[in-house]
Write a protein that holds these residues in place. Structure first.
Motif, PDB file in Angstrom:
ATOM      1  N   TYR A  53       0.853  -1.185   0.000  1.00 45.81           N
ATOM      2  CA  TYR A  53       0.000   0.000   0.000  1.00 45.81           C
ATOM      3  C   TYR A  53       0.885   1.230   0.000  1.00 45.81           C
ATOM      4  O   TYR A  53       1.871   1.295   0.753  1.00 45.81           O
ATOM      5  N   VAL A  54       0.540   2.209  -0.832  1.00 44.26           N
ATOM      6  CA  VAL A  54       1.302   3.455  -0.908  1.00 44.26           C
ATOM      7  C   VAL A  54       0.531   4.534  -0.156  1.00 44.26           C
ATOM      8  O   VAL A  54      -0.648   4.785  -0.424  1.00 44.26           O
ATOM      9  N   VAL A  55       1.206   5.168   0.788  1.00 45.28           N
ATOM     10  CA  VAL A  55       0.575   6.152   1.665  1.00 45.28           C
ATOM     11  C   VAL A  55       0.044   7.332   0.850  1.00 45.28           C
ATOM     12  O   VAL A  55       0.761   7.905   0.021  1.00 45.28           O
ATOM     13  N   GLN A  56      -1.221   7.680   1.096  1.00 41.80           N
ATOM     14  CA  GLN A  56      -1.904   8.774   0.418  1.00 41.80           C
ATOM     15  C   GLN A  56      -2.009   9.989   1.352  1.00 41.80           C
ATOM     16  O   GLN A  56      -1.879   9.858   2.572  1.00 41.80           O
ATOM     17  N   GLN A  73       0.974  -2.311  15.261  1.00 44.94           N
ATOM     18  CA  GLN A  73       2.341  -2.721  15.612  1.00 44.94           C
ATOM     19  C   GLN A  73       2.916  -3.718  14.609  1.00 44.94           C
ATOM     20  O   GLN A  73       4.117  -3.720  14.338  1.00 44.94           O
ATOM     21  N   ASP A  74       2.058  -4.575  14.026  1.00 45.34           N
ATOM     22  CA  ASP A  74       2.540  -5.511  12.997  1.00 45.34           C
ATOM     23  C   ASP A  74       2.927  -4.762  11.728  1.00 45.34           C
ATOM     24  O   ASP A  74       3.934  -5.082  11.080  1.00 45.34           O
ATOM     25  N   LEU A  75       2.115  -3.763  11.371  1.00 44.74           N
ATOM     26  CA  LEU A  75       2.405  -2.966  10.180  1.00 44.74           C
ATOM     27  C   LEU A  75       3.693  -2.166  10.376  1.00 44.74           C
ATOM     28  O   LEU A  75       4.536  -2.083   9.462  1.00 44.74           O
ATOM     29  N   ALA A  76       3.869  -1.604  11.557  1.00 43.75           N
ATOM     30  CA  ALA A  76       5.088  -0.839  11.853  1.00 43.75           C
ATOM     31  C   ALA A  76       6.309  -1.738  11.846  1.00 43.75           C
ATOM     32  O   ALA A  76       7.352  -1.401  11.263  1.00 43.75           O
ATOM     33  N   ILE A  87       4.616   8.718   9.189  1.00 40.95           N
ATOM     34  CA  ILE A  87       4.700   8.089   7.869  1.00 40.95           C
ATOM     35  C   ILE A  87       4.590   9.193   6.825  1.00 40.95           C
ATOM     36  O   ILE A  87       4.191  10.315   7.130  1.00 40.95           O
ATOM     37  N   PHE A  88       4.950   8.870   5.578  1.00 44.47           N
ATOM     38  CA  PHE A  88       5.102   9.897   4.557  1.00 44.47           C
ATOM     39  C   PHE A  88       4.319   9.549   3.298  1.00 44.47           C
ATOM     40  O   PHE A  88       4.277   8.386   2.879  1.00 44.47           O
ATOM     41  N   VAL A  89       3.717  10.553   2.690  1.00 46.86           N
ATOM     42  CA  VAL A  89       3.007  10.365   1.430  1.00 46.86           C
ATOM     43  C   VAL A  89       3.977   9.808   0.388  1.00 46.86           C
ATOM     44  O   VAL A  89       5.092  10.300   0.225  1.00 46.86           O
ATOM     45  N   GLY A  90       3.551   8.749  -0.308  1.00 46.60           N
ATOM     46  CA  GLY A  90       4.399   8.102  -1.309  1.00 46.60           C
ATOM     47  C   GLY A  90       5.206   6.947  -0.769  1.00 46.60           C
ATOM     48  O   GLY A  90       5.831   6.209  -1.537  1.00 46.60           O
ATOM     49  N   GLN A  91       5.201   6.758   0.545  1.00 49.59           N
ATOM     50  CA  GLN A  91       5.928   5.644   1.172  1.00 49.59           C
ATOM     51  C   GLN A  91       5.174   4.340   0.923  1.00 49.59           C
ATOM     52  O   GLN A  91       3.967   4.262   1.125  1.00 49.59           O
ATOM     53  N   MET A  92       5.882   3.306   0.475  1.00 53.20           N
ATOM     54  CA  MET A  92       5.237   2.011   0.271  1.00 53.20           C
ATOM     55  C   MET A  92       5.301   1.199   1.557  1.00 53.20           C
ATOM     56  O   MET A  92       6.356   1.096   2.190  1.00 53.20           O
ATOM     57  N   LEU A  93       4.165   0.640   1.935  1.00 54.92           N
ATOM     58  CA  LEU A  93       4.094  -0.231   3.101  1.00 54.92           C
ATOM     59  C   LEU A  93       3.837  -1.654   2.642  1.00 54.92           C
ATOM     60  O   LEU A  93       2.958  -1.903   1.811  1.00 54.92           O
ATOM     61  N   LEU A  94       4.615  -2.583   3.175  1.00 55.00           N
ATOM     62  CA  LEU A  94       4.333  -3.995   2.963  1.00 55.00           C
ATOM     63  C   LEU A  94       3.280  -4.406   3.982  1.00 55.00           C
ATOM     64  O   LEU A  94       3.414  -4.124   5.178  1.00 55.00           O
ATOM     65  N   LEU A  95       2.235  -5.064   3.518  1.00 49.99           N
ATOM     66  CA  LEU A  95       1.202  -5.530   4.434  1.00 49.99           C
ATOM     67  C   LEU A  95       1.658  -6.838   5.078  1.00 49.99           C
ATOM     68  O   LEU A  95       2.142  -7.738   4.377  1.00 49.99           O
ATOM     69  N   PRO A  96       1.523  -6.959   6.401  1.00 48.18           N
ATOM     70  CA  PRO A  96       2.022  -8.177   7.067  1.00 48.18           C
ATOM     71  C   PRO A  96       1.217  -9.411   6.725  1.00 48.18           C
ATOM     72  O   PRO A  96       1.722 -10.536   6.837  1.00 48.18           O
ATOM     73  N   PHE A  97      -0.042  -9.227   6.289  1.00 47.20           N
ATOM     74  CA  PHE A  97      -0.892 -10.371   5.957  1.00 47.20           C
ATOM     75  C   PHE A  97      -1.712 -10.058   4.704  1.00 47.20           C
ATOM     76  O   PHE A  97      -2.064  -8.911   4.452  1.00 47.20           O
TER      77      PHE A  97
END
Length: 470
Positions: A53-56, A73-76, A87-97
């Motif tokens: 997911y890319v932060v909007q 806490q899992d996402l962090a 967190i920052f706009v445009g930052q990609m987050l890996l989803l834990p599940f």
């Protein structure tokens, strides 16, 4: 995360449709200034739905976690986020599940194989005591695959507020931060560096700072300064005490020595100094590392190479940074900055004399633009990857990809009729380097240098490795 090379007839909308991705997330992740213009041959990183997911604008970690049914806490933890409020706009987050609905004919083994995880990982994540007992329609939380853990260093030359902002934005990707530079002095002191802003940012991002010491004076490396220092044990003793004082006062975790163009006759003096400084710093809990020129054999000729003793450094220090870049240097002919075939030649030699778990492979974050036909004595202009793509778009030329060098390039003619050749890095070229890093079983990578916008690098790094934090 998918790497897509733009083809003839592609539009951003078509690319998003092809991968089932959100077009706004593609725009943000690649920092596209003009989404209506994509260049043939341009590499784009595409976030995979339900995996990334890319932060909007307006997002926070809590609402993202709530949207995907995961814990904050899992996402962090999955994304090395030190402060969940930051967190920052445009930052990609890996989803834990990833959520998966069991279909007819499914087994836990089949599902695990499909997602590249183990049966036990799925069972543990879902509290399943008997893996043979799953039913059609059951929703399973599939943990994202584990990634190899690597250490990542980043050199930085901008140590002001602007540099601190970059460290805060990208800090989840770094194990070490190396502000460049402090210089040795002939009285045993070292020059100062206004590094307070980037050190504060490093601390906030759980990054271990390394104090960089060089013989760099007036824009170049000084062989005579290195000789004076390395031939005088008394100066070295004074320096080590001053170094320790600086490291303790500013909170550095280690020191990185980048002595370049050292006279060949000072090779053993350099080795002896490293033994001395390691003997003094290691009991105090500090690491010692060095930066080494890209050699392909021990007896390689040239002032840049001869005093860099790979085997001795591999034995003495905690780790080394191999400067596997600058084949396409500013004063030379047009060429890839870090052609992968040349990088591999250096590694082929290095791993015979340096333990693999002590090697950080150097990676450039920049490119260069030459005027062609190239003329001896002329110099290339340094460009960042974003700027390179904008040049190709401006002049309407396709980006080509050299398979031997694993590097993108293009040529264009400007308004005056002057021809240019540009070599740079993109998502494909850094993926080739990360593949090489993993193939050789190295400790990690080291970037030269922050301050060069290269948004595609970070999601590619993120999908390949879990960055170690100390």
């Amino acid at each position: 995360m998918i790497i897509h090379a733009v083809e003839n007839g592609d539009t951003l909308w078509k690319i998003a449709q092809r991968y089932g991705a959100d077009i706004n997330q593609i725009i943000l992740l690649n920092q596209l200034n003009n989404p209506d213009v994509v260049v043939i041959g341009q590499a784009l990183v595409i976030p995979e739905p339900n995996k990334e997911y890319v932060v909007q604008p307006g997002d926070n970690l809590w609402n993202i976690a709530n949207r995907y049914g995961v814990r904050v806490q899992d996402l962090a933890e999955k994304n090395n986020i030190a402060n969940p409020a930051l967190i920052f706009v445009g930052q990609m987050l890996l989803l834990p599940f990833t959520n998966y609905t069991v279909q007819a004919g499914d087994s836990l083994w089949k599902i695990a194989n499909q997602f590249g995880v183990s049966v036990s990982e799925i069972a543990e994540a879902n509290g399943i005591e008997n893996p043979s007992l799953i039913s059609v329609g059951m929703t399973l939380a599939i943990p994202s695959p584990l990634r190899p853990v690597k250490e990542i260093n980043a050199y930085i030359t901008r140590t002001n507020a602007e540099g601190a902002r970059e460290v805060n934005t990208l800090g989840s990707h770094f194990t070490y931060l190396s502000p460049f530079t402090r210089t040795i002095q002939t009285d045993g002191n070292l020059t100062d560096l206004d590094d307070a802003a980037v050190l504060q940012a490093a601390a906030a991002q759980n990054i271990s700072p390394l104090l960089v010491v060089t013989n760099f004076v007036g824009g170049s490396f000084d062989s005579d300064l290195a000789a004076t220092f390395l031939r005088n044990p008394g100066i070295q003793d004074t320096f080590i005490e001053n170094l320790l004082e600086q490291m303790r006062a500013k909170g550095y975790s280690g020191v990185n020595f980048d002595f370049e163009y050292v006279y060949p006759e000072d090779k053993e003096n350099y080795n002896a100094f490293l033994r001395k400084v390691v003997g003094r710093l290691r009991p105090e809990g500090f690491s010692v590392s060095t930066a080494l020129a890209p050699k392909v054999r021990e007896d390689q000729q040239g002032l840049l190479y001869e005093a860099h003793d790979y085997e001795a450094h591999g034995d003495i220090v905690d780790f080394v940074v191999l400067m596997t870049y600058e084949w396409g240097w500013s004063g030379g002919r047009p060429w890839a900055i870090a052609p992968i075939n040349k990088v591999r030649e250096v590694l082929d030699y290095a791993v015979t004399v340096i333990p693999r778990d002590k090697i950080l492979m150097g990676m450039p974050l920049y490119g260069r633009e030459w005027e062609i036909p190239w003329v001896q004595g002329t110099y290339a202009r340094t460009v960042n990857p974003q700027e390179a793509i904008q040049l190709a778009a401006k002049y309407g030329v396709p980006i080509q990809y050299n398979e031997e060098y694993q590097s993108p390039f293009f040529r264009y003619t400007d308004e005056s009729g002057q021809e240019h050749e540009v070599w740079f890095e993109d998502a494909r070229s850094v993926q080739a380097k990360y593949d090489t890093l993993e193939e050789y079983g190295l400790r990690g990578a080291s970037y030269w240098v922050l301050g060069s916008p290269f948004p595609q690098n970070w999601p590619v790094l993120q999908r390949n490795f879990k960055v170690k934090k100390m």
